[in-house]
Design a protein around this motif. Structure first.
Motif, PDB file in Angstrom:
ATOM      1  N   LYS A   1      12.479 -11.943 -18.830  1.00  0.00           N
ATOM      2  CA  LYS A   1      11.847 -11.787 -17.521  1.00  0.00           C
ATOM      3  C   LYS A   1      11.468 -13.155 -16.730  1.00  0.00           C
ATOM      4  CE  LYS A   1       9.761  -7.530 -18.817  1.00  0.00           C
ATOM      5  NZ  LYS A   1       8.471  -6.644 -18.971  1.00  0.00           N
ATOM      6  N   SER A   2      11.691 -14.143 -17.507  1.00  0.00           N
ATOM      7  CA  SER A   2      11.294 -15.539 -16.789  1.00  0.00           C
ATOM      8  C   SER A   2      11.917 -16.646 -17.205  1.00  0.00           C
ATOM      9  CB  SER A   2       9.629 -15.799 -17.107  1.00  0.00           C
ATOM     10  OG  SER A   2       9.217 -15.640 -18.361  1.00  0.00           O
ATOM     11  N   ASN A   3      12.998 -16.468 -18.136  1.00  0.00           N
ATOM     12  CA  ASN A   3      13.822 -17.392 -18.670  1.00  0.00           C
ATOM     13  C   ASN A   3      15.127 -16.942 -18.996  1.00  0.00           C
ATOM     14  OD1 ASN A   3      11.674 -19.302 -20.119  1.00  0.00           O
ATOM     15  ND2 ASN A   3      10.826 -17.071 -20.768  1.00  0.00           N
ATOM     16  N   SER A   4      16.055 -18.059 -18.997  1.00  0.00           N
ATOM     17  CA  SER A   4      17.600 -17.604 -19.163  1.00  0.00           C
ATOM     18  C   SER A   4      17.666 -17.451 -20.674  1.00  0.00           C
ATOM     19  CB  SER A   4      18.428 -18.564 -18.693  1.00  0.00           C
ATOM     20  OG  SER A   4      17.987 -19.681 -19.300  1.00  0.00           O
ATOM     21  N   VAL A   5      17.966 -16.200 -21.071  1.00  0.00           N
ATOM     22  CA  VAL A   5      18.333 -15.873 -22.449  1.00  0.00           C
ATOM     23  C   VAL A   5      19.757 -15.519 -22.765  1.00  0.00           C
ATOM     24  CG1 VAL A   5      17.690 -14.141 -24.265  1.00  0.00           C
ATOM     25  CG2 VAL A   5      15.961 -15.089 -22.757  1.00  0.00           C
ATOM     26  N   ALA A   6      20.280 -16.202 -23.706  1.00  0.00           N
ATOM     27  CA  ALA A   6      22.048 -15.589 -24.128  1.00  0.00           C
ATOM     28  C   ALA A   6      21.587 -14.837 -25.576  1.00  0.00           C
ATOM     29  CB  ALA A   6      22.822 -16.970 -24.406  1.00  0.00           C
TER      30      ALA A   6
END
Length: 286
Positions: A76-81
């Motif tokens: 929701k508030s970060n880029s996640v792979a």
């Protein structure tokens, strides 16, 4: 930098070196990276290779993928792979994850890569349109031994079609430990047990008095035809570690080739009618 949200990135089958350039760029630029570590394996020394390509990551197992609250909250508030061996959209679990993101308004992107399924169809010289329904063989648990995989194999052979058989990676069925791939010999033994069950205690839908459609009758004919033969003599192809440097392909009778394979991840193709160049490809290219 990758946009805030969840990015599903395929590593490619066999080795993370098979990841696309786009997938590598996205994964390496994310704030957080997770490797989904229960539906497949990266191959020999794969985790070290992947870390060199994209950076440090955390391995997560089935519970954290099927109950992804932590991942969704981060996204929701970060880029996640979320790194997935092969192609990230081969498993329904990952489709469900994308749908959950949509429900919560989380941005997503998908970065495809070659899967083991692609490599089997493309690498054996068999025509992809001549494959029927694929099946998965799971490790037996107590008295639970479904016969549907062998029934689908029988149906495909009855129609002259090939069957891709995917082998289980988890003897526990829980998805919380390091995967332990089923060997071709174990797969053969499971199929032999299915034959015994079909002969001695067939499921209700294969009993003649319960046949209610032409499809059911066709399946019954296909299964009976298989049971009248010897499953050990079926022509098959064992595909081991496709996409890696120690890939191996062997074809012949199922019982013979099941005992002569390298360690690693395997799949089996039970062939139907071989047409055109298919027979030459299996005999001369591998």
């Amino acid at each position: 930098m990758a946009a805030t949200g969840l990015h599903l990135v395929g590593t490619g089958a066999g080795s993370p070196l098979n990841m696309t350039i786009g997938g590598k760029e996205i994964a390496s630029s994310c704030d957080y990276r997770f490797l989904e570590g229960y539906t497949s394996l990266l191959g020999e020394n794969g985790e070290n290779k992947l870390e060199k390509l994209v950076g440090i990551f955390e391995i997560i197992r089935r519970p954290e993928v099927e109950n992804p609250e932590r991942i969704l909250e981060l996204a929701k508030s970060n880029s996640v792979a979320l790194l997935v061996v092969g192609d990230p959209m081969q498993a329904t679990t990952h489709v469900d994850l994308l749908l959950r993101c949509k429900d919560e308004g989380i941005h997503t992107s998908v970065h495809h890569a070659v899967s083991a399924i692609d490599l089997v169809c493309a690498g054996l010289g068999l025509q992809s349109y001549r494959f029927g329904r694929q099946v998965s063989l799971t490790f037996p648990h107590a008295n639970h031994l479904p016969t549907s995989p062998l029934e689908f194999i029988a149906e495909n052979r009855f129609l002259g079609l090939h069957t891709l058989v995917l082998l289980d990676l988890d003897p526990t069925g829980m998805g919380v430990e390091q995967p332990q791939p089923m060997t071709p010999l174990q797969a053969f033994e499971v199929m032999c047990k299915m034959v015994e069950r079909l002969r001695e205690d067939p499921p209700p839908h294969l009993e003649l008095e319960n046949i209610s459609s032409s499809r059911d009758l066709s399946r019954l004919k296909a299964v009976n035809l298989m049971l009248n033969g010897r499953i050990e003599d079926m022509y098959a192809v064992i595909c081991s570690n496709l996409g890696s440097t120690n890939a191996q392909i062997k074809s012949g009778s199922l019982s013979r080739i099941a005992e002569s394979c390298v360690s690693g991840i395997h799949s089996i193709v039970i062939t139907g009618e071989l047409i055109g160049m298919e027979k030459d490809a299996l005999e001369r290219l591998h």
